[in-house]
Write a protein that holds these residues in place. Structure first.
Motif, PDB file in Angstrom:
ATOM      1  N   GLU A  53      -1.426   7.106  10.242  1.00 40.87           N
ATOM      2  CA  GLU A  53      -0.002   6.893  10.039  1.00 40.87           C
ATOM      3  C   GLU A  53       0.582   8.063   9.246  1.00 40.87           C
ATOM      4  OE1 GLU A  53       2.438   2.821   8.762  1.00 40.87           O
ATOM      5  OE2 GLU A  53       0.396   3.185   8.121  1.00 40.87           O
ATOM      6  N   GLU A  54      -0.102   8.421   8.180  1.00 45.28           N
ATOM      7  CA  GLU A  54       0.362   9.511   7.318  1.00 45.28           C
ATOM      8  C   GLU A  54       0.356  10.840   8.065  1.00 45.28           C
ATOM      9  OE1 GLU A  54       1.546   8.966   4.452  1.00 45.28           O
ATOM     10  OE2 GLU A  54       1.737  10.963   3.549  1.00 45.28           O
ATOM     11  N   SER A  55      -0.534  10.962   9.034  1.00 45.37           N
ATOM     12  CA  SER A  55      -0.613  12.224   9.770  1.00 45.37           C
ATOM     13  C   SER A  55       0.559  12.368  10.739  1.00 45.37           C
ATOM     14  CB  SER A  55      -1.928  12.292  10.545  1.00 45.37           C
ATOM     15  OG  SER A  55      -1.801  11.603  11.772  1.00 45.37           O
ATOM     16  N   LYS A  98       3.214   8.491  18.733  1.00 44.12           N
ATOM     17  CA  LYS A  98       4.501   9.174  18.818  1.00 44.12           C
ATOM     18  C   LYS A  98       4.291  10.681  18.668  1.00 44.12           C
ATOM     19  CE  LYS A  98       5.610   9.442  14.003  1.00 44.12           C
ATOM     20  NZ  LYS A  98       6.636   9.523  13.004  1.00 44.12           N
ATOM     21  N   VAL A  99       5.300  11.421  19.037  1.00 46.62           N
ATOM     22  CA  VAL A  99       5.267  12.860  18.823  1.00 46.62           C
ATOM     23  C   VAL A  99       5.748  13.121  17.407  1.00 46.62           C
ATOM     24  CG1 VAL A  99       6.209  15.064  19.514  1.00 46.62           C
ATOM     25  CG2 VAL A  99       5.692  13.349  21.237  1.00 46.62           C
ATOM     26  N   PRO A 100       4.901  13.703  16.588  1.00 47.35           N
ATOM     27  CA  PRO A 100       5.299  13.930  15.202  1.00 47.35           C
ATOM     28  C   PRO A 100       6.505  14.851  15.129  1.00 47.35           C
ATOM     29  CG  PRO A 100       3.218  15.049  15.688  1.00 47.35           C
ATOM     30  CD  PRO A 100       3.561  14.217  16.876  1.00 47.35           C
ATOM     31  N   ASP A 101       7.305  14.645  14.121  1.00 53.24           N
ATOM     32  CA  ASP A 101       8.540  15.403  13.994  1.00 53.24           C
ATOM     33  C   ASP A 101       8.396  16.409  12.860  1.00 53.24           C
ATOM     34  OD1 ASP A 101      11.150  16.072  14.575  1.00 53.24           O
ATOM     35  OD2 ASP A 101      11.868  14.876  12.890  1.00 53.24           O
ATOM     36  N   ARG A 143       5.618   3.088  13.520  1.00 52.71           N
ATOM     37  CA  ARG A 143       6.125   1.806  14.019  1.00 52.71           C
ATOM     38  C   ARG A 143       7.343   2.079  14.864  1.00 52.71           C
ATOM     39  NH1 ARG A 143       2.685  -1.522  10.706  1.00 52.71           N
ATOM     40  NH2 ARG A 143       1.724   0.306   9.851  1.00 52.71           N
ATOM     41  N   GLU A 173      -5.874   1.252   0.679  1.00 50.08           N
ATOM     42  CA  GLU A 173      -5.051   1.718   1.800  1.00 50.08           C
ATOM     43  C   GLU A 173      -4.043   2.751   1.333  1.00 50.08           C
ATOM     44  OE1 GLU A 173      -3.588  -1.074   4.658  1.00 50.08           O
ATOM     45  OE2 GLU A 173      -5.103  -2.553   4.144  1.00 50.08           O
ATOM     46  N   LEU A 213       0.984  10.933  13.664  1.00 52.23           N
ATOM     47  CA  LEU A 213       0.695  10.763  15.092  1.00 52.23           C
ATOM     48  C   LEU A 213       1.013   9.356  15.589  1.00 52.23           C
ATOM     49  CD1 LEU A 213      -2.604  12.777  15.511  1.00 52.23           C
ATOM     50  CD2 LEU A 213      -0.429  13.217  16.605  1.00 52.23           C
ATOM     51  N   MET A 215       2.766  19.518  20.710  1.00 48.65           N
ATOM     52  CA  MET A 215       3.210  18.252  21.284  1.00 48.65           C
ATOM     53  C   MET A 215       4.694  18.278  21.618  1.00 48.65           C
ATOM     54  SD  MET A 215       1.040  15.375  19.177  1.00 48.65           S
ATOM     55  CE  MET A 215       1.384  14.025  20.310  1.00 48.65           C
ATOM     56  N   GLN A 216       5.443  19.091  20.905  1.00 45.54           N
ATOM     57  CA  GLN A 216       6.869  19.174  21.209  1.00 45.54           C
ATOM     58  C   GLN A 216       7.138  20.139  22.361  1.00 45.54           C
ATOM     59  OE1 GLN A 216       9.021  19.999  17.611  1.00 45.54           O
ATOM     60  NE2 GLN A 216       8.966  17.862  16.980  1.00 45.54           N
ATOM     61  N   ARG A 247      -5.819   6.023   0.808  1.00 47.87           N
ATOM     62  CA  ARG A 247      -6.132   6.725   2.057  1.00 47.87           C
ATOM     63  C   ARG A 247      -4.949   7.580   2.486  1.00 47.87           C
ATOM     64  NH1 ARG A 247     -10.459   4.540   0.921  1.00 47.87           N
ATOM     65  NH2 ARG A 247     -10.209   6.251  -0.514  1.00 47.87           N
ATOM     66  N   GLN A 248      -3.740   7.043   2.280  1.00 43.33           N
ATOM     67  CA  GLN A 248      -2.561   7.816   2.659  1.00 43.33           C
ATOM     68  C   GLN A 248      -2.388   9.014   1.742  1.00 43.33           C
ATOM     69  OE1 GLN A 248       0.776   4.887   3.197  1.00 43.33           O
ATOM     70  NE2 GLN A 248       0.221   5.361   5.299  1.00 43.33           N
ATOM     71  N   GLU A 270      -4.668  11.714   2.721  1.00 47.81           N
ATOM     72  CA  GLU A 270      -4.221  12.433   3.907  1.00 47.81           C
ATOM     73  C   GLU A 270      -3.057  13.366   3.574  1.00 47.81           C
ATOM     74  OE1 GLU A 270      -5.787  12.291   6.641  1.00 47.81           O
ATOM     75  OE2 GLU A 270      -4.461  13.271   8.094  1.00 47.81           O
ATOM     76  N   ILE A 288       2.169  19.685  15.975  1.00 49.44           N
ATOM     77  CA  ILE A 288       3.563  19.309  16.223  1.00 49.44           C
ATOM     78  C   ILE A 288       4.191  20.239  17.250  1.00 49.44           C
ATOM     79  CG2 ILE A 288       5.857  19.247  15.185  1.00 49.44           C
ATOM     80  CD1 ILE A 288       4.690  18.147  12.694  1.00 49.44           C
ATOM     81  N   ARG A 324      -4.170   3.851   8.222  1.00 48.28           N
ATOM     82  CA  ARG A 324      -3.245   4.353   7.193  1.00 48.28           C
ATOM     83  C   ARG A 324      -3.237   5.874   7.200  1.00 48.28           C
ATOM     84  NH1 ARG A 324      -2.433  -0.548   6.998  1.00 48.28           N
ATOM     85  NH2 ARG A 324      -1.488   0.198   8.911  1.00 48.28           N
ATOM     86  N   GLN A 325      -4.392   6.467   7.405  1.00 42.08           N
ATOM     87  CA  GLN A 325      -4.451   7.930   7.434  1.00 42.08           C
ATOM     88  C   GLN A 325      -3.752   8.466   8.667  1.00 42.08           C
ATOM     89  OE1 GLN A 325      -8.655   9.126   6.625  1.00 42.08           O
ATOM     90  NE2 GLN A 325      -7.747   9.432   4.614  1.00 42.08           N
ATOM     91  N   PRO A 374       2.252   9.438  23.951  1.00 44.83           N
ATOM     92  CA  PRO A 374       3.372   9.016  23.115  1.00 44.83           C
ATOM     93  C   PRO A 374       4.070   7.808  23.722  1.00 44.83           C
ATOM     94  CG  PRO A 374       3.353  11.381  23.316  1.00 44.83           C
ATOM     95  CD  PRO A 374       2.250  10.876  24.200  1.00 44.83           C
ATOM     96  N   ARG A 395      -1.735  20.699  11.347  1.00 43.52           N
ATOM     97  CA  ARG A 395      -0.785  19.643  11.675  1.00 43.52           C
ATOM     98  C   ARG A 395       0.500  20.238  12.251  1.00 43.52           C
ATOM     99  NH1 ARG A 395      -2.410  15.533  11.753  1.00 43.52           N
ATOM    100  NH2 ARG A 395      -4.059  15.305  10.232  1.00 43.52           N
ATOM    101  N   TYR A 454       0.830  -1.211   0.000  1.00 46.55           N
ATOM    102  CA  TYR A 454       0.000   0.000   0.000  1.00 46.55           C
ATOM    103  C   TYR A 454       0.860   1.254   0.000  1.00 46.55           C
ATOM    104  CZ  TYR A 454       0.751  -0.166   5.109  1.00 46.55           C
ATOM    105  OH  TYR A 454       1.309  -0.213   6.356  1.00 46.55           O
ATOM    106  N   ARG A 455       2.010   1.153   0.656  1.00 47.67           N
ATOM    107  CA  ARG A 455       2.939   2.284   0.682  1.00 47.67           C
ATOM    108  C   ARG A 455       3.494   2.557  -0.718  1.00 47.67           C
ATOM    109  NH1 ARG A 455       5.143   6.154   2.564  1.00 47.67           N
ATOM    110  NH2 ARG A 455       3.051   6.678   3.208  1.00 47.67           N
TER     111      ARG A 455
END
Lengths: 245, 245
Positions: B58-60, B74-77, B65, A52, B62, A91-92, A55-56, A59, A88, B55-56, B29, A84, A11-12
């Motif tokens: 993941e792309e965002s 996780k804290v987005p970078d 893996r 899938e 937030l 959250m940071q 969907r990415q 986004e 970030i 999947r969305q 996180p 977004r 999907y990636r």
DNA sequence: AATGTTGTATTGTTCAACAAACGCTCCTGC
DNA sequence: GCAGGAGCGTTTGTTGAACAATACAACATT
């Protein structure tokens, strides 16, 4: 010699492949993507897997539902990115000082740039904002949202896309952080008045395209915020509380 | 009165629900998300529908893996956001002038900030960058990547998260745009030399924590870029060619 | 002309699997 | 006692065939 091999899920790959087509230009903004079934056939994958990936892509902002159901390629908008980025920063654990220092750069430049581009149309919008603020203040409603809008208006008038992109997330965090100020007894009464006064001055300067004065007042305006924060005894080096959502 | 009604597909709701849990703090996180099957059970949906939502998410940025296969909060970078912002600017047809004006603000501030925070460790990194540049120049290789890195280093040293977020996408476009310069006969020979010279001066100023000089040299450095662009007869108000990928 | 009706194309969602990869426990051999 | 495997369950990645729901267009109706 043998570099790290990473297996990407299908999907990636779907997502990246289509994205590549877009940035390469073979898919242009406005074009409809093939249907999910067609894509699945082309890629030799199941519709699920393709979905899938889609969907990415969705986004990421590169595609969206333009008219009907079909996905279409579009030019991503910075308005989608800003929330977004704001997230970030929060959250940071970004501090008031960091935001203030950034705003201290970006906002005066925004005001300066606006002076060079402003039209009658723009002035009407700014005046409307001022009026709405006066009304909100008299009615005892919060003026924060209108303040954020005012600064966004200026940036839009200045019409520097790079600046707008940089400014928006900071502004989305910085100005709401001032809510504390307007709730605080020390600044509750004078704060909003001073704010509107500064905005007023800026608009007046813009009307006569006086970039120097507009910039100066904006800088003063920003310093006012900072001073208010100190006066209220708030720590500028603490991360902003999470409640600014 | 009757606002636009939008029915969200289930996968979108999945994404938003989990995101809400994260910003609300019930998922922190580091926490692992429930397994896909568990989520599917909770939501009363199929695993596949849940996966599309994931999947969305993941792309965002937030979730990601962390260790194994399981998704973790996780804290987005901001490093993940920058490429997307860069893409937006390019697709919106940002001009050299816009980028330059933004850089003219952000970079000197970055240099100024770095002077206040710099450590021996940082200086080593900067010196290494300078050395690598000399080497690249003598070997006839491109110094663009190292230039981008130099400016990113400064921003990292200044350690203002808001500034870094604002700066990165601009820098990702602005500095590569200078490739034209270093290929152009008018500036091919002198350009890189002047660039390294300016970097050298900035590092020297930082070493003695002289923020004023550092900032001044950075400003001069930026103006040099601009002048080079003009000298080469390039139009600063044209959108950047798409080849800067 | 505005309102129903039908048909079709496409997306949204489900169910039932299986393959592959990972983490873990337990077992073996030293 | 412990390093290193062998198995085993868990979880993700992927497939297949369906069906439901919706949007669009073309057509029929009033």
């Amino acid at each position: 010699m043998f570099n790290r091999i990473e297996v990407k899920p299908a999907y990636r790959v779907v997502c990246e492949t289509i994205e590549a087509q877009i940035v390469a230009g073979s898919l242009r903004p406005g074009d409809l993507l093939p249907t999910e079934t067609q894509l699945a056939d082309s890629f030799g994958l199941t519709r699920h897997t393709v979905r899938e990936g889609l969907r990415q892509l969705e986004e990421s902002g590169l595609v969206g539902r333009a008219a009907g159901r079909r996905l279409a390629v579009k030019v991503p908008d910075h308005a989608e990115l800003a929330p977004r980025a704001t997230q970030i920063l929060r959250m940071q654990g970004v501090t008031f000082r960091e935001l203030w220092e950034a705003s201290m750069l970006l906002e005066p430049e925004s005001a300066r740039g606006a002076a060079g581009q402003i039209t009658a149309q723009h002035l009407i919008a700014l005046e409307a904002n001022l009026a709405a603020m006066e009304a909100a203040l008299n009615a005892g409603r919060s003026i924060i949202a209108l303040d954020v809008e005012f600064h966004a208006l200026l940036a839009a008038i200045a019409a520097n896309k790079a600046l707008m992109l940089a400014r928006e997330p900071v502004s989305q965090l910085f100005f709401p952080a001032l809510k504390q100020l307007f709730d605080h007894p020390r600044t509750r009464d004078t704060g909003p008045r001073r704010l509107i006064e500064a905005h007023r001055r800026i608009v007046d300067a813009l009307r006569v395209r006086d970039s120097v004065t507009a910039e100066q007042w904006m800088r003063r305006h920003m310093q006012d915020f900072r001073r208010g924060y100190d006066v209220c005894g708030l720590d500028t080096d603490q991360p902003l509380p999470a409640s600014f959502v």
